[in-house]
Write an enzyme that holds these catalytic residues in place. Sequence first.
Site, mmCIF file in Angstrom:
data_model
loop_
_atom_site.group_PDB
_atom_site.id
_atom_site.type_symbol
_atom_site.label_atom_id
_atom_site.label_comp_id
_atom_site.label_asym_id
_atom_site.label_seq_id
_atom_site.Cartn_x
_atom_site.Cartn_y
_atom_site.Cartn_z
ATOM 1 N N ALA A 1 0.870 -1.173 0.000
ATOM 2 C CA ALA A 1 0.000 0.000 0.000
ATOM 3 C C ALA A 1 0.908 1.225 0.000
ATOM 4 C CB ALA A 1 -0.876 -0.017 1.244
ATOM 5 N N GLY B 1 0.657 -4.957 0.876
ATOM 6 C CA GLY B 1 -0.453 -4.948 -0.077
ATOM 7 C C GLY B 1 -0.099 -5.599 -1.405
ATOM 8 N N GLU C 1 -0.591 -9.225 -0.852
ATOM 9 C CA GLU C 1 -2.041 -9.458 -0.719
ATOM 10 C C GLU C 1 -2.740 -9.400 -2.083
ATOM 11 O OE1 GLU C 1 -1.945 -6.272 2.213
ATOM 12 O OE2 GLU C 1 -3.053 -7.568 3.571
ATOM 13 N N GLU D 1 3.910 -5.185 7.549
ATOM 14 C CA GLU D 1 3.109 -4.109 8.133
ATOM 15 C C GLU D 1 3.496 -3.768 9.564
ATOM 16 O OE1 GLU D 1 1.856 -6.593 6.338
ATOM 17 O OE2 GLU D 1 0.580 -5.741 4.783
#
Length: 296
Positions: free
Chosen positions: A101, A146, A149, A169
């Site tokens: 992300a 991310g 993911e 994270e």
Amino acid sequence: MEPRWPLAWDPDHTINGEDVTMNSTIPDLGSYQTLELDLADGVLTLTVNRPEALNALSQQVVADLWKAFTAIQDSCTHDAGWPVRGVIVTGAGGKAFVAGADIREMSSMDPEAASGYGRSMHAVTLLIEKLPVPVIAAVDGFALGGGCEFALACDFIYASEAAQFGQPEVNLGLVPGFGGSVRLPQRVGLGPARELIYTGRRIDAAAALRLGLVNRVLPTREALFDAARATLGEIAGKAPAAVGLAKQSITGATGRSTAKGLEVEAEAFREAFTTEDMREGTTAFLEKRKAVFAGK
Ligand code: CAA
């Protein structure tokens, strides 16, 4: 007259000698600020194109992904003639698949904005899982947070030897927010997923292969894409609705009880009997000839 999409596996529109022309038209898949889409030979390659930020999934990328996968979904039907038979998802620049992300954007988000950001990417990943064609993540370089993911939402992952995976994270005071707490345990089991997420540790392609996170490791970026295209070409020789139903069945059964999962499978099995391709496939077997699937 509508232009016919040239399923140009070869000039005669065949794969391994089988006619795969299904009267499809060239789909309009739109244009995007942060993505590149390239449709060739029925395989759509979707590239996240922010190499300056290692293809981090900014809010703009997430919005573009939503729009792109919605358009792709419309092209994955027998009404459209199956112009897209498989998707490869990857990242630009050769250094990263997706480095996560967007940390710069997240640093100033309040909880509500962050929740919207996470849920938007959840919606994208669900869309990928609902696509009735196979989606392969071709990972060359970093697939972190991310990025990992995003890859996990794909049907399976092929990696180059340069790939690195992780859910880092916790290093940022964060937790996985694009599906990692659900899909990583599903893919590799609870113990290894917990260890990866709690430590934020990075693993290389060989370790990812041992864990079952990736299906195959290829020596180079070129070999990675060749392998992904070859697998999608092989699958494109099958009855597309059957492949779509198999995906729907596996996705729909995942995480359910055995009894509920079997209900999902029973529905997909019944649905296959409504297709022309199922009649063709079984008849061709009995007549000792190759099936010619019409994609219906
Ligand atoms: N978001 C925003 N920008 C990022 C980024 C990210 N996730 N990852 C890298 N970048 C940017 C860097 O800030 C840098 O930009 P500048 O040149 O403007 O400084 C550029 O990309 C190149 O990165 P580096 O200079 O850091 O490259 P490196 O080779 O030294 O290191 C790396 C590569 C190890 C991947 C390192 O960039 C890194 O650790 N990135 C962050 C990885 C990460 O923590 N991802 C998880 C994010 S949280 C998340 O994803 C939450 C969720 O589940 C939803």
